[in-house]
Design an enzyme around this catalytic site. Structure first.
Site, short mmCIF file in Angstrom:
data_model
loop_
_atom_site.label_atom_id
_atom_site.label_comp_id
_atom_site.label_asym_id
_atom_site.label_seq_id
_atom_site.Cartn_x
_atom_site.Cartn_y
_atom_site.Cartn_z
N ASP A 232 0.87 -1.16 0.00
CA ASP A 232 0.00 0.00 0.00
C ASP A 232 0.92 1.22 0.00
OD1 ASP A 232 -2.08 1.76 0.03
OD2 ASP A 232 -3.15 0.83 1.70
C1 BGC Z 1 -4.94 3.32 -0.05
C2 BGC Z 1 -5.04 2.31 -1.18
C3 BGC Z 1 -4.85 3.02 -2.50
C4 BGC Z 1 -3.54 3.75 -2.50
C5 BGC Z 1 -3.26 4.50 -3.78
C6 BGC Z 1 -3.70 4.19 -0.13
O1 BGC Z 1 -3.79 5.24 0.78
O2 BGC Z 1 -4.97 2.66 1.19
O3 BGC Z 1 -6.27 1.65 -1.14
O4 BGC Z 1 -4.96 2.12 -3.56
O5 BGC Z 1 -3.53 4.70 -1.43
O6 BGC Z 1 -4.11 5.58 -3.91
#
Ligand code: BGC
Length: 752
Positions: A232
């Protein structure tokens, strides 16, 4: 297309190039190695539409992204219980991604809804792992038909937003296996997502991003995951540990800092080149699968808007409809009240936020169907009771035949990044509903929310439509359902509890450093059923404008004799006068008492469309796993011999037909007896029963049980109950068995 020889390609890469490939170029791209023809590819959010940022990137939904279609978020689409529809949904996203040069879509998000308060519940499917897994697998298949990858997220046990980047989800293994992992497991086994996104949080103390048990033992060795794991955004704690544990791609860019760590670790022998090569190969596999299968654009925004509408129409849940107050008729004098009618809330905040190219409101959509009166009544952005707005609403309501109140949660009440503080609608809305009910009883509530809300007016209003967050075609879907053009067919993918404190995680949610998943496997309906609690609306509930009957539940082959499958059939009939769809649900109850289990667990569902009077036979295929629990002693799934109930019905609390089956052929669980095993444990297992009874006899003799005096004070049953909790070591210290005899007997039994 010839299969690429990635191994040879990797041999030509320098250590720095390999390390570089294991992290992002920027927010959204992987790195290229131009001299070797390795391209840079783009990944982008998300689960219910493309959030492709051309200019400034961020992962919190702050900066603009391209105009796209906002499909219904997972909270709503899961209520369709429709694999085919979810696959078509994925197919539409796959086409959009191809046309927009996006190689991997960052979804689906499949974390279990442990508490109604989790700020991201709107992005997640369900409180139930089976529904979650089936829904996710169908969606992934749809997207990946186009060689666009998915990134199933957030792996794992990421069920709250508070301290999401540091907190540890402390969960016992059985609970992980039965509740928090199966959504991922089914998706991996059935649909092989190209990537898995590990979560920010720690799992039992170890960051998910550097958890070898999670990323390698379970994901790769047990489930045979073939793609690559990405972090993530910013979830990497220790880059080298993460790579060793099985995290291939770090996102976004670490500005070269962690790439240098990888180079250093390889040079000093801390990290083997094989691990790095393998990571690079896994990443390149997915990169080239995309570049080798480019498609020409074959979607239009308008067609996908229609798809978004179809998903919403097949998913919104009619919670209540007394005296058939719905559907509305164009001849009736109807008043719409509430800012959500004009400006619906149809998606949540954060990284899944779509820049919708158009949004339909109920107020716009109704123009083609009927003439209604609209009164704002309350603002949908803040919780302030405005006397003048409310007065107008109450007086219009008094004059109407029927009133539809478009209620819901303001944008700021739920979002990625923080949890909700409570489960209530803004007080101004509840108050206005109460005032309107004083002058008008024909009140229909339409709810716009990403997670359950308390409904203090539930028993006074005759109809409630749970529209959740409906995506950009929300208005058309609502009007078509309210006016009966579409017969509602969604069912709840979560329980709506009466109040927050009823929720099983209530005393253990939102804690800081360690979150204790003390409720174990008793999540959602598994808990409410075990506690025999009233709920506002149960899991699986949803009404239709027609009615259905269930008959002839049958099991064909109750011992999995031939192919490991037990086939269950039931006849479902549309007993009303309009076309409708029913979601037929199958639950299993374990009556063997081999261990503590929920009263029922969803193990099958099918959605069937039926003309008035039509009957269809619905078939479910169960396997041994459908009956099993995860036995940590065996490190495997286990279904004991004995009786199980198969329950088929219209919701978790509307079981229409039940049949019992007997399972046999299970191996015996290994005995693990030791000096602190109790006599009760020994006596309850046929293998150790004789030895247990022998020890009890010696104890009885020692205490003089069975002589005249003791008979009066202690009955046989009482004596059995008393010694049941006595450990063998007591028999030893009373001198009733020697150390040698005890250990010899235990060794013998443990070998059985
Ligand atoms: C989120 C993810 C997301 C990623 C990219 C993170 O803060 O938890 O679900 O895909 O950002 O935007």
């Amino acid at each position: 297309m010839m299969k690429r020889d990635l191994k040879t390609l990797i041999q030509q890469m320098t250590l720095e190039e390999k390390a570089g490939l294991c992290s992002g170029l920027d927010f959204w791209h992987t790195k290229a190695v131009d001299r070797l023809g390795i391209p840079s590819v783009m990944v982008c959010d998300g689960p219910h539409g493309l959030r492709k940022q051309d200019e400034k990137g961020d992962h919190l939904g702050i900066n603009e992204s391209i105009k796209a279609v906002c499909f219904p978020p997972a909270v709503l689409s899961a209520c369709s219980f429709d694999r085919k529809l979810m696959e078509d949904f994925g197919d539409a996203i796959g086409k959009e991604a191809q046309a927009n040069d996006v190689s991997v879509v960052l979804g689906p998000a499949v974390n279990i809804k442990r508490s109604p308060l989790c700020g991201r519940n709107f992005e997640y499917y369900s409180e139930d792992p089976y529904l979650t897994g089936e829904t996710a697998a169908a969606f992934i298949k749809g997207v990946q038909k186009h060689h666009v990858g998915t990134s199933i997220k957030h792996f794992a046990a990421n069920n709250q937003e508070f301290n999401r980047m540091s907190a540890s989800s402390d969960v016992d293994e059985r609970t992980l296996r039965e509740i928090y992992l199966p959504g991922f497991e089914t998706a991996v086994k059935e649909a092989q997502p190209k990537t898995v996104m590990c979560s920010y949080n720690r799992v039992n103390g170890v960051f998910a991003s550097e958890n070898p048990w999670l990323l390698t033992e379970v994901l790769r060795d047990e489930w045979n995951f073939e793609g690559y794991v990405m972090s993530d955004w910013g979830a990497v704690n220790d880059r080298v540990e993460a790579l060793k544990a099985g995290l291939e791609l770090e996102m976004p860019s670490s500005n070269g800092i962690n790439d240098a760590e990888i180079v250093r670790a390889v040079n000093n022998g801390e990290l083997s080149m094989e691990i790095l090569d393998q990571a690079v190969e896994r990443i390149l596999n997915v990169v080239f699968d995309w570049t080798d299968h480019r498609e020409t654009q074959n979607f239009t925004l308008d067609k996908d808007h229609e798809m978004a509408q179809k998903i919403a129409e097949n998913s919104m849940v009619l919670l209540k409809n007394e005296d058939q107050i719905l559907p509305l008729s164009p001849e009736e004098k109807v008043v719409f009240i509430g800012g959500f009618a004009a400006h619906p809330r149809y998606q949540g905040g954060g990284s899944s936020h779509i820049n919708s190219y158009k949004v339909s409101s109920a107020l716009e959509a109704v123009k083609d169907v009927a003439e209604i009166t609209y009164i704002e009544g309350f603002s949908n952005t803040e919780d302030v009771y405005q006397d003048e707005l409310a007065r107008q609403a109450v007086s219009a309501a008094a004059e109407a035949d029927k009133v539809v109140i478009f209620a819901g949660l303001p944008e700021s009440f739920e979002s990625e990044g923080y949890d909700r503080a409570h489960m209530q609608l803004p007080a101004c809305q509840n108050l206005l509903i109460r005032e309107i009910l004083k002058v008008q009883s024909n009140v229909i509530i339409v709810l716009h929310n990403g997670a359950p809300v308390e409904m203090p007016w539930k028993d006074q209003v005759p109809a409630i439509l749970e529209a959740y967050l409906g995506g950009q075609a929300v208005g058309e879907a609502e009007i078509n359902i309210l006016y009966g053009k579409v017969n509602p067919s969604g069912k709840l993918a979560e329980t709506l509890p009466l109040k927050l404190s009823d929720n099983p995680s209530y005393l253990n949610f939102g804690d800081g450093e360690h979150v204790n998943y003390a409720e174990g496997i008793f999540v959602g309906y598994r808990y409410y059923d075990a506690k025999e609690m009233d709920v506002a609306f149960p899991f699986g509930h949803g009404l239709s404008y027609t009615s259905f009957s269930y008959d002839h539940l049958k099991v064909d082959d109750s011992d999995f004799a031939s192919d490991g499958i037990m086939q269950v059939t039931v006849d479902v009939t549309n007993t009303g006068d309009r076309l409708g769809k029913e979601i037929v649900q199958l639950y299993v109850q374990d009556c063997t008492k081999a261990c503590r289990r929920p009263l029922k667990e969803l193990k099958g569902f099918e959605k069937v469309s039926l003309e008035p009077g039509e009957t269809k036979t619905v078939t479910f295929n169960l396997d041994r796993r459908s009956f099993s629990w995860y036995c940590t002693d065996l490190h495997d799934w286990y279904a004991a011999d004995g009786t199980y109930q198969i329950m088929v019905g219209a919701s978790s609390r509307d079981i229409r037909q039940t049949v019992s089956v007997q399972l046999s052929g299970a191996p015996l669980l290994p005995l693990k007896l030791h000096a602190n095993s109790t006599l009760g444990e020994l006596i309850s297992d046929p293998r150790s029963r004789d030895f247990g009874l022998e020890m009890k006899r010696r104890l009885d003799a020692f205490f003089g049980a069975g002589n005249g005096d003791s008979d009066e004070a202690v009955s046989d049953d009482m004596s059995m109950a008393m010694v049941a909790s006595m450990p063998l070591r007591n028999v030893l210290t009373f001198g009733l068995v020697s150390k040698d005899e005890l250990s010899a007997r235990l060794d013998e039994l443990n070998r059985l």
